[in-house]
Write an enzyme that holds these catalytic residues in place. Structure first.
Site, PDB file in Angstrom:
ATOM      1  N   ARG A 203      83.553  51.864 -32.722  1.00 12.29           N
ATOM      2  CA  ARG A 203      82.103  52.432 -32.482  1.00 12.29           C
ATOM      3  C   ARG A 203      81.567  51.317 -31.534  1.00 12.29           C
ATOM      4  O   ARG A 203      81.754  50.150 -31.520  1.00 12.29           O
ATOM      5  CB  ARG A 203      81.220  52.362 -33.615  1.00 12.29           C
ATOM      6  CG  ARG A 203      81.233  53.418 -34.563  1.00 12.29           C
ATOM      7  CD  ARG A 203      80.564  54.753 -33.836  1.00 12.29           C
ATOM      8  NE  ARG A 203      80.550  56.088 -34.511  1.00 12.29           N
ATOM      9  CZ  ARG A 203      81.712  56.864 -34.594  1.00 12.29           C
ATOM     10  NH1 ARG A 203      82.559  56.744 -33.946  1.00 12.29           N
ATOM     11  NH2 ARG A 203      81.440  58.107 -35.212  1.00 12.29           N
TER      12      ARG A 203
ATOM     13  N   GLU B 126      76.792  56.573 -25.648  1.00 12.65           N
ATOM     14  CA  GLU B 126      77.397  57.697 -24.834  1.00 12.65           C
ATOM     15  C   GLU B 126      76.809  58.896 -24.541  1.00 12.65           C
ATOM     16  O   GLU B 126      75.748  59.122 -25.486  1.00 12.65           O
ATOM     17  CB  GLU B 126      78.587  58.059 -26.054  1.00 12.65           C
ATOM     18  CG  GLU B 126      79.582  56.643 -26.160  1.00 12.65           C
ATOM     19  CD  GLU B 126      80.692  57.072 -27.248  1.00 12.65           C
ATOM     20  OE1 GLU B 126      80.884  57.971 -27.730  1.00 12.65           O
ATOM     21  OE2 GLU B 126      81.362  56.059 -27.916  1.00 12.65           O
TER      22      GLU B 126
ATOM     23  N   HIS C  94      85.648  58.370 -24.865  1.00 12.64           N
ATOM     24  CA  HIS C  94      85.820  58.622 -26.361  1.00 12.64           C
ATOM     25  C   HIS C  94      86.627  59.695 -26.637  1.00 12.64           C
ATOM     26  O   HIS C  94      86.160  60.959 -27.221  1.00 12.64           O
ATOM     27  CB  HIS C  94      84.222  58.972 -27.084  1.00 12.64           C
ATOM     28  CG  HIS C  94      84.227  58.744 -28.398  1.00 12.64           C
ATOM     29  ND1 HIS C  94      83.110  58.286 -29.069  1.00 12.64           N
ATOM     30  CD2 HIS C  94      85.139  58.680 -29.258  1.00 12.64           C
ATOM     31  CE1 HIS C  94      83.441  58.270 -30.474  1.00 12.64           C
ATOM     32  NE2 HIS C  94      84.767  58.539 -30.739  1.00 12.64           N
TER      33      HIS C  94
END
Ligand code: A2R
Length: 317
Positions: A229, A258, A276
């Site tokens: 994370r 993000e 990601h």
């Protein structure tokens, strides 16, 4: 029989959307300013995005909520303790993505250490015609410190072992049955290793644990890989450490905000940035979607959740 009402947050992949549509009465969040009255019948939430968070304020508006099914293993967008206090079950999608994310972690580690994206750009730009690509740093002399030796962390460690590279780890507790050295202190581990691979979950207990002091301890040959994370790494401190050569490089698949990546990081050519994509294959996303849907269908069939998170155990304690 009436279909149970489900609130869908975010945009589920087609595979999940089709299955949800077949079994549930789907609701979306009302537009800003509109009332929540239409959601009084909602008994479940299917998460397909991290916004808005499922917190006390949202749960207050859903008096008949029974279950929140997350798409993904990390569920920091859900206040699971608040859910537990209200008797609401939270589920995630563990295991089905473990090997996929570990594969990506190794790819990102190698890409960062051996500068694979930069070397690719070098060929495309025609620079090879002028002179060979500069020599890079190596994995050979490194020791890898894993932050968060859970399901994915262990799968990463197994792969690194196969590369013949030493592995140590930091977490809140020592793990039984692993051969790797345990560091109760992340700072101490950073002093002893030159490469961190973070696979820790988000949330308050891990917020910015990879900070300026840890980066300084890692040293000028230091590399930070993050596939867990974004919030675990103090991004501003990381950017400063990369800029000032406090550490050597970084490979990041996750970010604090993000999909916004700090322009300072984007401007750096010597680091590797991914959008990601740790679990982002057709195969694994389908497995995650299936498990998310299974959690909801099992629950509403009276069979309990398939993969409840630790804060909301089933059967209830
Ligand atoms: O702390 P421990 O011994 O319970 O180990 C867990 C570790 N962890 C932490 N490490 C350091 N400081 C903390 N405050 C902390 N909290 C948890 O992270 C455990 O070994 C690891 C998480 O492993 P699992 O729960 O098995 O999760 P999994 O499937 O490996 O996925 C890890 C994360 C997800 O939460 C997403 O954020 C991402 O990877 O996809």
């Amino acid at each position: 029989m009436t279909k149970p009402a489900i609130l869908v947050i975010g945009r589920p992949m087609t595979y999940v959307a089709e299955r949800l549509e077949a079994t549930f009465a789907l609701h979306a969040l009302p537009p800003a300013g509109a009332g929540f009255a239409a959601l009084a019948t909602v008994r479940g939430i299917a998460m397909a995005g991290a916004q808005p968070r499922v917190d006390a304020a949202l749960m207050d508006k859903l008096p008949n909520l029974e279950i929140v099914a997350n798409f993904g293993v990390g569920y920091d967008a859900i206040d699971a303790q608040e859910a537990q206090a209200r008797g609401v079950i939270v589920t995630n999608t563990p295991d089905v993505l473990t090997e996929e994310v570990a594969d990506l972690a190794l790819g990102l580690l190698l890409s960062t250490v051996r500068e694979l994206p930069q070397a690719d750009r070098y060929v495309r730009a025609g620079h090879w015609l002028g002179k060979p690509y500069p020599l890079t740093t190596t994995l050979r002399t490194r020791t890898i410190g894993i932050v968060g030796l859970g399901r994915i962390g262990k799968a990463v460690a197994r792969r690194i072992e196969a590369f013949g590279v030493p592995v140590v780890y930091h977490g809140r507790s020592r793990q039984a049955d692993v051969p790797y050295r345990y560091y109760p202190s992340l700072l101490k581990m950073a002093e002893d290793v030159d490469t961190l691979v973070s696979v820790a979950p988000g949330g308050t207990s891990t917020h910015h644990i990879i900070n300026a002091a840890v980066l300084k301890a890692l040293g000028p040959n230091g590399i930070v890989i993050n596939v867990g994370r974004g919030s675990v790494v103090d991004e501003a401190a990381l950017a400063a450490a990369l800029r000032d050569k406090v550490i050597l490089s970084a490979g990041l698949d996750v970010f604090e905000d993000e999909p916004r990546v700090p322009p300072e990081l984007i401007a750096m050519d010597h680091i590797v940035l991914l959008p990601h994509v740790g679990s982002g294959t057709h195969h694994t996303r389908q497995g995650m979607g299936q498990l998310q849907v299974d959690n909801l269908t099992n629950w509403f069939a009276g069979k309990g959740p398939v993969t409840p998170v630790s804060e909301t155990p089933w059967p209830r304690r």
